[in-house]
Design a protein around this motif. Structure first.
Motif, PDB file in Angstrom:
ATOM      1  N   PHE A 123       0.832  -1.213   0.000  1.00  0.00           N
ATOM      2  CA  PHE A 123       0.000   0.000   0.000  1.00  0.00           C
ATOM      3  C   PHE A 123       0.864   1.260   0.000  1.00  0.00           C
ATOM      4  O   PHE A 123       0.530   2.257  -0.649  1.00  0.00           O
ATOM      5  CB  PHE A 123      -0.929  -0.012   1.215  1.00  0.00           C
ATOM      6  N   TYR A 124       1.974   1.238   0.742  1.00  0.00           N
ATOM      7  CA  TYR A 124       2.830   2.416   0.819  1.00  0.00           C
ATOM      8  C   TYR A 124       3.837   2.509  -0.331  1.00  0.00           C
ATOM      9  O   TYR A 124       4.495   3.527  -0.491  1.00  0.00           O
ATOM     10  CB  TYR A 124       3.586   2.421   2.154  1.00  0.00           C
ATOM     11  N   LYS A 125       3.932   1.456  -1.094  1.00  0.00           N
ATOM     12  CA  LYS A 125       4.879   1.452  -2.217  1.00  0.00           C
ATOM     13  C   LYS A 125       4.183   1.668  -3.553  1.00  0.00           C
ATOM     14  O   LYS A 125       4.820   2.043  -4.544  1.00  0.00           O
ATOM     15  CB  LYS A 125       5.646   0.125  -2.240  1.00  0.00           C
ATOM     16  N   ALA A 126       2.871   1.472  -3.569  1.00  0.00           N
ATOM     17  CA  ALA A 126       2.139   1.533  -4.834  1.00  0.00           C
ATOM     18  C   ALA A 126       1.993   2.975  -5.320  1.00  0.00           C
ATOM     19  O   ALA A 126       1.871   3.917  -4.528  1.00  0.00           O
ATOM     20  CB  ALA A 126       0.771   0.894  -4.671  1.00  0.00           C
ATOM     21  N   HIS A 127       1.998   3.136  -6.626  1.00  0.00           N
ATOM     22  CA  HIS A 127       1.744   4.408  -7.283  1.00  0.00           C
ATOM     23  C   HIS A 127       0.298   4.445  -7.773  1.00  0.00           C
ATOM     24  O   HIS A 127      -0.359   3.404  -7.908  1.00  0.00           O
ATOM     25  CB  HIS A 127       2.709   4.609  -8.449  1.00  0.00           C
ATOM     26  N   VAL A 128      -0.172   5.665  -8.041  1.00  0.00           N
ATOM     27  CA  VAL A 128      -1.561   5.867  -8.462  1.00  0.00           C
ATOM     28  C   VAL A 128      -1.598   6.027  -9.982  1.00  0.00           C
ATOM     29  O   VAL A 128      -0.839   6.838 -10.540  1.00  0.00           O
ATOM     30  CB  VAL A 128      -2.174   7.105  -7.761  1.00  0.00           C
ATOM     31  N   SER A 129      -2.474   5.292 -10.592  1.00  0.00           N
ATOM     32  CA  SER A 129      -2.617   5.402 -12.050  1.00  0.00           C
ATOM     33  C   SER A 129      -3.582   6.536 -12.389  1.00  0.00           C
ATOM     34  O   SER A 129      -4.415   6.928 -11.565  1.00  0.00           O
ATOM     35  CB  SER A 129      -3.141   4.090 -12.625  1.00  0.00           C
ATOM     36  N   PRO A 130      -3.512   7.108 -13.553  1.00  0.00           N
ATOM     37  CA  PRO A 130      -4.465   8.141 -13.963  1.00  0.00           C
ATOM     38  C   PRO A 130      -5.884   7.575 -14.002  1.00  0.00           C
ATOM     39  O   PRO A 130      -6.103   6.414 -14.384  1.00  0.00           O
ATOM     40  CB  PRO A 130      -3.981   8.555 -15.364  1.00  0.00           C
ATOM     41  N   PRO A 131      -6.870   8.382 -13.606  1.00  0.00           N
ATOM     42  CA  PRO A 131      -8.242   7.869 -13.643  1.00  0.00           C
ATOM     43  C   PRO A 131      -8.764   7.771 -15.077  1.00  0.00           C
ATOM     44  O   PRO A 131      -8.267   8.436 -15.991  1.00  0.00           O
ATOM     45  CB  PRO A 131      -9.016   8.931 -12.839  1.00  0.00           C
ATOM     46  N   ARG A 132      -9.747   6.949 -15.244  1.00  0.00           N
ATOM     47  CA  ARG A 132     -10.413   6.851 -16.534  1.00  0.00           C
ATOM     48  C   ARG A 132     -11.493   7.919 -16.625  1.00  0.00           C
ATOM     49  O   ARG A 132     -12.166   8.224 -15.635  1.00  0.00           O
ATOM     50  CB  ARG A 132     -11.010   5.464 -16.732  1.00  0.00           C
ATOM     51  N   VAL A 133     -11.661   8.465 -17.817  1.00  0.00           N
ATOM     52  CA  VAL A 133     -12.568   9.608 -18.010  1.00  0.00           C
ATOM     53  C   VAL A 133     -13.540   9.292 -19.131  1.00  0.00           C
ATOM     54  O   VAL A 133     -13.155   8.763 -20.189  1.00  0.00           O
ATOM     55  CB  VAL A 133     -11.771  10.891 -18.333  1.00  0.00           C
ATOM     56  N   HIS A 134     -14.817   9.649 -18.862  1.00  0.00           N
ATOM     57  CA  HIS A 134     -15.869   9.529 -19.878  1.00  0.00           C
ATOM     58  C   HIS A 134     -16.595  10.865 -19.959  1.00  0.00           C
ATOM     59  O   HIS A 134     -16.942  11.460 -18.937  1.00  0.00           O
ATOM     60  CB  HIS A 134     -16.845   8.406 -19.526  1.00  0.00           C
ATOM     61  N   LEU A 135     -16.827  11.342 -21.209  1.00  0.00           N
ATOM     62  CA  LEU A 135     -17.426  12.652 -21.428  1.00  0.00           C
ATOM     63  C   LEU A 135     -18.784  12.519 -22.102  1.00  0.00           C
ATOM     64  O   LEU A 135     -19.005  11.617 -22.914  1.00  0.00           O
ATOM     65  CB  LEU A 135     -16.512  13.526 -22.290  1.00  0.00           C
ATOM     66  N   LYS A 136     -19.686  13.455 -21.765  1.00  0.00           N
ATOM     67  CA  LYS A 136     -20.995  13.534 -22.400  1.00  0.00           C
ATOM     68  C   LYS A 136     -21.279  15.006 -22.663  1.00  0.00           C
ATOM     69  O   LYS A 136     -21.203  15.833 -21.748  1.00  0.00           O
ATOM     70  CB  LYS A 136     -22.066  12.930 -21.508  1.00  0.00           C
ATOM     71  N   ALA A 137     -21.623  15.346 -23.891  1.00  0.00           N
ATOM     72  CA  ALA A 137     -21.781  16.741 -24.296  1.00  0.00           C
ATOM     73  C   ALA A 137     -23.246  17.140 -24.340  1.00  0.00           C
ATOM     74  O   ALA A 137     -24.130  16.355 -24.711  1.00  0.00           O
ATOM     75  CB  ALA A 137     -21.136  16.981 -25.659  1.00  0.00           C
ATOM     76  N   GLU A 138     -23.472  18.407 -23.946  1.00  0.00           N
ATOM     77  CA  GLU A 138     -24.752  19.073 -24.155  1.00  0.00           C
ATOM     78  C   GLU A 138     -24.484  20.289 -25.029  1.00  0.00           C
ATOM     79  O   GLU A 138     -23.363  20.482 -25.509  1.00  0.00           O
ATOM     80  CB  GLU A 138     -25.374  19.465 -22.814  1.00  0.00           C
ATOM     81  N   ASP A 139     -25.508  21.117 -25.198  1.00  0.00           N
ATOM     82  CA  ASP A 139     -25.278  22.273 -26.070  1.00  0.00           C
ATOM     83  C   ASP A 139     -24.390  23.320 -25.393  1.00  0.00           C
ATOM     84  O   ASP A 139     -23.558  23.955 -26.045  1.00  0.00           O
ATOM     85  CB  ASP A 139     -26.610  22.889 -26.507  1.00  0.00           C
ATOM     86  N   LYS A 140     -24.534  23.513 -24.096  1.00  0.00           N
ATOM     87  CA  LYS A 140     -23.746  24.515 -23.389  1.00  0.00           C
ATOM     88  C   LYS A 140     -23.043  23.939 -22.159  1.00  0.00           C
ATOM     89  O   LYS A 140     -22.645  24.689 -21.268  1.00  0.00           O
ATOM     90  CB  LYS A 140     -24.639  25.671 -22.960  1.00  0.00           C
ATOM     91  N   ALA A 141     -22.868  22.646 -22.134  1.00  0.00           N
ATOM     92  CA  ALA A 141     -22.235  22.018 -20.975  1.00  0.00           C
ATOM     93  C   ALA A 141     -21.624  20.687 -21.374  1.00  0.00           C
ATOM     94  O   ALA A 141     -21.973  20.097 -22.405  1.00  0.00           O
ATOM     95  CB  ALA A 141     -23.244  21.818 -19.851  1.00  0.00           C
ATOM     96  N   ILE A 142     -20.696  20.217 -20.519  1.00  0.00           N
ATOM     97  CA  ILE A 142     -20.066  18.908 -20.681  1.00  0.00           C
ATOM     98  C   ILE A 142     -20.139  18.192 -19.343  1.00  0.00           C
ATOM     99  O   ILE A 142     -19.745  18.747 -18.300  1.00  0.00           O
ATOM    100  CB  ILE A 142     -18.607  19.032 -21.148  1.00  0.00           C
ATOM    101  N   LEU A 143     -20.628  16.975 -19.370  1.00  0.00           N
ATOM    102  CA  LEU A 143     -20.652  16.139 -18.172  1.00  0.00           C
ATOM    103  C   LEU A 143     -19.397  15.275 -18.155  1.00  0.00           C
ATOM    104  O   LEU A 143     -19.108  14.568 -19.135  1.00  0.00           O
ATOM    105  CB  LEU A 143     -21.893  15.263 -18.148  1.00  0.00           C
ATOM    106  N   VAL A 144     -18.652  15.328 -17.048  1.00  0.00           N
ATOM    107  CA  VAL A 144     -17.398  14.593 -16.910  1.00  0.00           C
ATOM    108  C   VAL A 144     -17.626  13.464 -15.901  1.00  0.00           C
ATOM    109  O   VAL A 144     -17.874  13.708 -14.711  1.00  0.00           O
ATOM    110  CB  VAL A 144     -16.262  15.507 -16.453  1.00  0.00           C
ATOM    111  N   TYR A 145     -17.524  12.243 -16.387  1.00  0.00           N
ATOM    112  CA  TYR A 145     -17.649  11.058 -15.534  1.00  0.00           C
ATOM    113  C   TYR A 145     -16.241  10.513 -15.276  1.00  0.00           C
ATOM    114  O   TYR A 145     -15.497  10.221 -16.212  1.00  0.00           O
ATOM    115  CB  TYR A 145     -18.513   9.988 -16.210  1.00  0.00           C
ATOM    116  N   ILE A 146     -15.893  10.340 -14.022  1.00  0.00           N
ATOM    117  CA  ILE A 146     -14.547   9.918 -13.634  1.00  0.00           C
ATOM    118  C   ILE A 146     -14.630   8.577 -12.924  1.00  0.00           C
ATOM    119  O   ILE A 146     -15.472   8.377 -12.033  1.00  0.00           O
ATOM    120  CB  ILE A 146     -13.888  10.965 -12.715  1.00  0.00           C
TER     121      ILE A 146
END
Length: 593
Positions: A123-146
């Motif tokens: 646990f103390y030796k492990a590194h953190v990987s980048p999270p996975r990202v999913h996007l959803k678009a609207e006309d004036k907004a973007i939903l970011v799912y992490i």
């Protein structure tokens, strides 16, 4: 017998060359060096170095030991490999306990010794990987799912709520902006329709202070502007025991509906669209407001959102509004109790619902008078405890008191003032204090005066002692009453002698006053040179003296008894002309000065 021993020796010598290659191979095959382990999430990478000295095919194998056990287990995908590293996953180990790895080299039937790496806690030796990202678009907004790092593994299974995330977004004519979301999914609003935006996300473990790299950039285009705009400016107000939801919309004759979701449902990354709940009193309303009882929301903090529709056409959901019930909960005015104590007031503040924890108390007071300035500008006291002691007030004066409570938490709230309560102060301790002070000053003055007088007398006695008369006069005064003598201050130092001519005074003349006797004898006195012969002294014998004393008038100076041996005839005593002395008291003739 000797033949048997010789045969056995021959067999041992012959077998020795067959055993030596194995032992020799183990000694000559060097073990791997610089064994190291690299962990990211649940993915392990074991690396080492080796110097190949033989031309043969050298392979490597690895084993691991978990916990405090002594059993070595084979590492999957790390048996008899020719590379100097291997990658694998260990999902069945406890990431919070010690783990140790070892590696050896192999060549044919020969093996090297094991090279054991230092033990460690994954646990103390492990590194953190980048999270996975999913996007959803609207006309004036973007939903970011992490998705959190190592979502399906065991390394961060208990640490999902310990991660914070940073979103970096940019686009055409849109500068780079960083967003740190607290709730998920994150809706980035106020964007332009039909515009390309790119973003990347990284995760940070708050307790380990360890962050991942940014994820690979993801780009998305916003959609064409929707026919029905989203509701805007969502606000909440309180009306009694109900919430009043209000919003704005650009079009009229629209139908609206509202939904809510608890905050804890959005506190972890993921898609939570199925957890939104409808508000019954705010479903299909044609006004830009609705009223919902507080009992509808069974939690203290929640999100609200509103959607507009016109037949089959619907808008996107509005921005989500975070509602904290503590902000909209009014503090009730407190209750006060006032007790006069002398020239002060003791004020105690209490809450109606007995929930005063973490509050601050404020008390204002003023003199109940017709002076409008004092009433409009009362004095104030603020404390963190409910007891106040208002001191230095005017005695026998009516003062009015009010109090309120203040909250200094996330939401700064203030209650209304309590009902006014007026009390009259007591006479106070000022008069008693003055009386005690005056009495003490008087007592001190008396003691000082007495001490001064005593000191004055002492000094006068030391520096001006009283004059002491001669011994003969002192003896006389000690035996004769003071009323039988009349001593006058001497005017001049002269001697006067008095001769008594008439000694035949009748004893019965007791009623004659001493003053008359004094005048009588003073008139019969005559002055002389003061020299007397012995013959004159001898002519007057003891008998005549005794007769004179016996015939002396009662109450006169000669009527007092004299000590034996003190009587002499014709004696004289020095003094003034008016000073009368008894001749019988003189034992020696007077000396001329």
């Amino acid at each position: 017998m000797l033949a048997v021993v010789g045969a056995a020796a021959l067999v041992l010598v012959a077998g020795a060359p067959w055993m030596l290659p194995v032992a020799s191979g183990e000694d000559n095959l060097r073990p791997p060096e610089d064994v190291a382990i690299y962990i990211i999430d649940d993915n392990y990478t074991l690396k080492w170095n080796h110097h190949r000295e033989s031309m043969g095919n050298v392979t490597f194998s690895a084993e691991y030991q978990k916990g405090e056990g002594r059993i070595w287990l084979k590492v999957p995908k790390c048996q008899h490999i020719t590379r100097t590293k291997c990658e694998f996953s260990l999902l069945g180990i406890n990431v919070y306990s010690k783990t140790q790895f070892r590696v050896r080299a192999e060549e044919g039937n020969s093996t090297s010794s094991w090279n054991e790496a230092d033990s460690f806690i994954p646990f103390y030796k492990a590194h953190v990987s980048p999270p996975r990202v999913h996007l959803k678009a609207e006309d004036k907004a973007i939903l970011v799912y992490i998705s959190p790092p190592g979502e399906d593994g065991t390394m961060w299974a208990q640490e999902k709520r310990c991660f914070n995330y940073t979103i970096r977004i940019w686009g055409r004519s849109f500068p780079v902006r960083e967003i740190k979301p607290m709730y998920f999914p994150k809706k980035i609003s106020k964007l332009l329709p039909e515009t390309t935006y790119c973003l990347e996300v990284r995760a940070v473990h708050t307790s380990l202070q360890r962050h991942s790299n940014y994820s690979s950039a993801r780009c998305i285009n916003t959609t064409v502007a929707n026919k029905i705009p989203v509701p805007e400016n969502l606000e909440v107000d309180v009306q009694g025991d109900s919430y009043v939801l209000k919003w704005d919309h650009a079009f009229a004759n629209m139908t609206f509906k509202a939904q809510w979701i608890p905050v804890y449902s959005k506190s972890s990354p993921g898609n939570h669209s199925d957890k939104w709940k409808p508000i019954p009193t705010c479903a299909n309303v044609q006004t830009t407001h609705c009223v919902s009882p507080r009992e509808t929301f069974h939690t203290g903090t929640f999100f609200l959102r509103v959607q507009a529709s016109d037949g089959n056409n619907t808008s996107f959901w509005s921005e989500e509004k975070l509602i904290d019930s503590q902000k909209y909960t009014l503090l009730p005015p407190p209750v006060i109790a006032v007790t006069p104590t002398g020239d002060s007031l003791l004020v105690y503040v209490s809450c109606k619902d007995s929930k005063c924890n973490g509050l601050i108390y404020e008390v204002i007071f003023w003199e109940n008078t017709s002076n409008t300035e004092k009433r409009q500008h009362p004095q104030s006291m603020i404390k963190e405890h409910p007891e106040f002691n208002v001191v230095n007030l005017r005695p026998l004066t009516v003062y009015c008191v009010q109090a309120r409570v203040l909250s200094t938490g996330v939401w700064n709230k203030t209650s209304k003032f309590s009902d006014k309560l007026c009390k009259k102060t007591h006479p106070g301790n000022s008069s008693v204090t003055w009386i005690i002070t005056g009495f003490g000053a008087l007592l001190f003055s008396a003691m000082a005066f007495y001490a001064g007088r005593s000191l004055q007398k002492y000094l006068y006695y030391v520096f001006s002692p009283p004059l002491k008369p001669p011994c003969s006069i002192d003896e006389f005064f000690s035996e004769l009453p003071s009323k039988s003598l009349l001593l006058l201050t001497a005017e001049e130092h002269t001697e006067r002698c008095f001769v008594i001519e008439n000694t035949g005074v009748v004893a019965g003349e007791e009623n004659r006053a001493p003053e008359e006797e004094l005048r009588k004898y003073s008139s019969q006195s005559s002055q002389d040179s003061g020299n007397y012969s012995n013959e004159e002294e001898e002519s007057v014998g003891p008998e005549s003296g005794q007769d004179m004393l016996s015939t002396a008038p009662s109450g006169s100076p000669w009527s007092l008894p004299c000590p034996a041996g003190t009587l002499e005839d014709g004696a004289c005593f020095p003094g003034k002309e008016k000073h009368l002395q008894s001749p019988v008291l003189r034992t020696q003739p007077a000396l001329h000065g």
